[in-house]
Design a protein around this motif. Sequence first.
Motif, PDB file in Angstrom:
ATOM      1  N   SER A  31       0.606  -1.450   0.158  1.00 26.23           N
ATOM      2  CA  SER A  31      -0.035   0.543   0.028  1.00 26.23           C
ATOM      3  C   SER A  31       1.451   1.288  -0.013  1.00 26.23           C
ATOM      4  O   SER A  31       0.021   2.371  -0.839  1.00 26.23           O
ATOM      5  N   GLU A  32       1.653   1.427   1.180  1.00 25.79           N
ATOM      6  CA  GLU A  32       2.855   2.580   0.589  1.00 25.79           C
ATOM      7  C   GLU A  32       3.449   3.051  -0.187  1.00 25.79           C
ATOM      8  O   GLU A  32       3.503   4.068  -0.898  1.00 25.79           O
ATOM      9  N   SER A  33       3.523   1.634  -1.365  1.00 22.03           N
ATOM     10  CA  SER A  33       4.817   2.023  -2.582  1.00 22.03           C
ATOM     11  C   SER A  33       3.510   1.715  -3.947  1.00 22.03           C
ATOM     12  O   SER A  33       3.541   2.138  -4.709  1.00 22.03           O
ATOM     13  N   LYS A  34       2.528   1.888  -2.869  1.00 17.48           N
ATOM     14  CA  LYS A  34       1.169   2.625  -4.551  1.00 17.48           C
ATOM     15  C   LYS A  34       0.917   1.450  -5.033  1.00 17.48           C
ATOM     16  O   LYS A  34      -0.024   0.862  -6.311  1.00 17.48           O
ATOM     17  N   GLN A  35       1.310   0.011  -4.481  1.00 18.51           N
ATOM     18  CA  GLN A  35       1.041  -1.437  -5.138  1.00 18.51           C
ATOM     19  C   GLN A  35      -0.455  -1.570  -5.368  1.00 18.51           C
ATOM     20  O   GLN A  35      -1.325  -1.184  -3.946  1.00 18.51           O
ATOM     21  N   VAL A  36      -1.129  -2.559  -6.213  1.00 20.07           N
ATOM     22  CA  VAL A  36      -2.478  -2.878  -6.216  1.00 20.07           C
ATOM     23  C   VAL A  36      -2.827  -4.081  -5.555  1.00 20.07           C
ATOM     24  O   VAL A  36      -1.948  -4.796  -5.700  1.00 20.07           O
ATOM     25  N   LEU A  65     -10.236   3.170  -2.210  1.00 21.11           N
ATOM     26  CA  LEU A  65     -10.289   3.208  -1.134  1.00 21.11           C
ATOM     27  C   LEU A  65      -8.899   3.177  -0.835  1.00 21.11           C
ATOM     28  O   LEU A  65      -8.264   3.481   0.157  1.00 21.11           O
ATOM     29  N   GLU A  66      -7.710   3.896  -1.528  1.00 21.56           N
ATOM     30  CA  GLU A  66      -6.686   4.773  -1.521  1.00 21.56           C
ATOM     31  C   GLU A  66      -6.733   5.613  -0.183  1.00 21.56           C
ATOM     32  O   GLU A  66      -5.847   5.693   0.772  1.00 21.56           O
ATOM     33  N   SER A  67      -7.577   6.335  -0.511  1.00 22.35           N
ATOM     34  CA  SER A  67      -7.460   8.003   0.302  1.00 22.35           C
ATOM     35  C   SER A  67      -7.764   6.873   2.200  1.00 22.35           C
ATOM     36  O   SER A  67      -7.255   8.235   3.158  1.00 22.35           O
TER      37      SER A  67
END
Length: 371
Positions: free
Chosen positions: A79-84, A210-212
């Motif tokens: 999540s922290e590396s913006k991976q799905v 759900l990223e935010s």
Amino acid sequence: MERKPQLQTLSIRISETLREFLERSKEVLSSGRGEAVSTSDVAKILLESGKDELLDFRLEAADLQQSPTESLWAIRKKSESKQVLSRGEWIFLGQYIQVACEALTENPATPGPQSFIVLLEALLAVRSLRVHPDAGLDRYYLDNFGMPDGAAFNNEGQLDPEVVPQVVGRLIERLRESSNTPKPVFTGRNFFVALRDEGLPDTIGLSRALESHMAGLFRLAARGHWIREHRPVRFRQGREYVSEYFPPLQAGGFRLTFSVSSDGELNMLLSMDAKDVAYPLGPYPQIQEFATMLRNLEPGGAWNGVHFFGAAEPAVSDRPAHFQFRRHSDGVACGFSPGEWQSLIGLFATALELPKVQGILAELSLVYGEL
């Protein structure tokens, strides 16, 4: 009259590893909507639906449960590396979020209103992605929110699809207006079932939606993991950690010093001049409970938590009010006057608001969750 095909019974021997996998799968398949299943039911479902995509998600979540701490750590790093995240990873996360919302802990104030607001917003975000309306799921959500029977239906007996967003919106407003609003504790259950059962188009859209909310969701999952597994979501980094210098705090004969261990754990040392005692506090769950006990213990009351017991005896004719606490693990008891107790409360309130301490606590809240 057409006869129904006769069901056949199949008896097979399985390894202990496969049996454990079936047990983990049973938890994922049965959680949330009252769908109690046996181990043999799970095996039957696997045989009948081996190519079903939804089942694949559930089985992936069950497999992640084999090493829950490592799995949660990997999810955080992705999540922290913006991976799905995969659908199975979201379902696995949802299991622990449900535990975080429903389990009782020593601090009844947690999770706080903001955590439930984040979760309610995330539920709506997942529901907004659904490919087709699902009145059955909407009824399930509303039941868990305490919606009266029949209140959500029109004259034709159909469920208005806008009712769930309206109910959730009102819950969010009430949580924002007052910290005393009853907590919608089954929101975690609704969120888990939404991740598991909603018909969603793809995992990329789910992760983006759900990223935010991810920081708040992971904090809840870490809390559920701590409650169930009794371990922090931490993986040994194999590197040296250099602790920053923290100036000590003093108030009313008390002195508080700080240190940070190689794995980022915060520890405190409470020195009490009048009693000639140095009292260590740590790790994070113990510090959080100690601070909560200080805030909540009132004359005539008692505190009996996981780490500490506290008592506050009110003043009587021949004896002044008296506060005391002791740690369960070592049995050492310390007593205080009302003035000393207020000094302790103020000292810890100041300590927890220090910018450097706040930064460490923010990281530890992702390791242990909201405690």
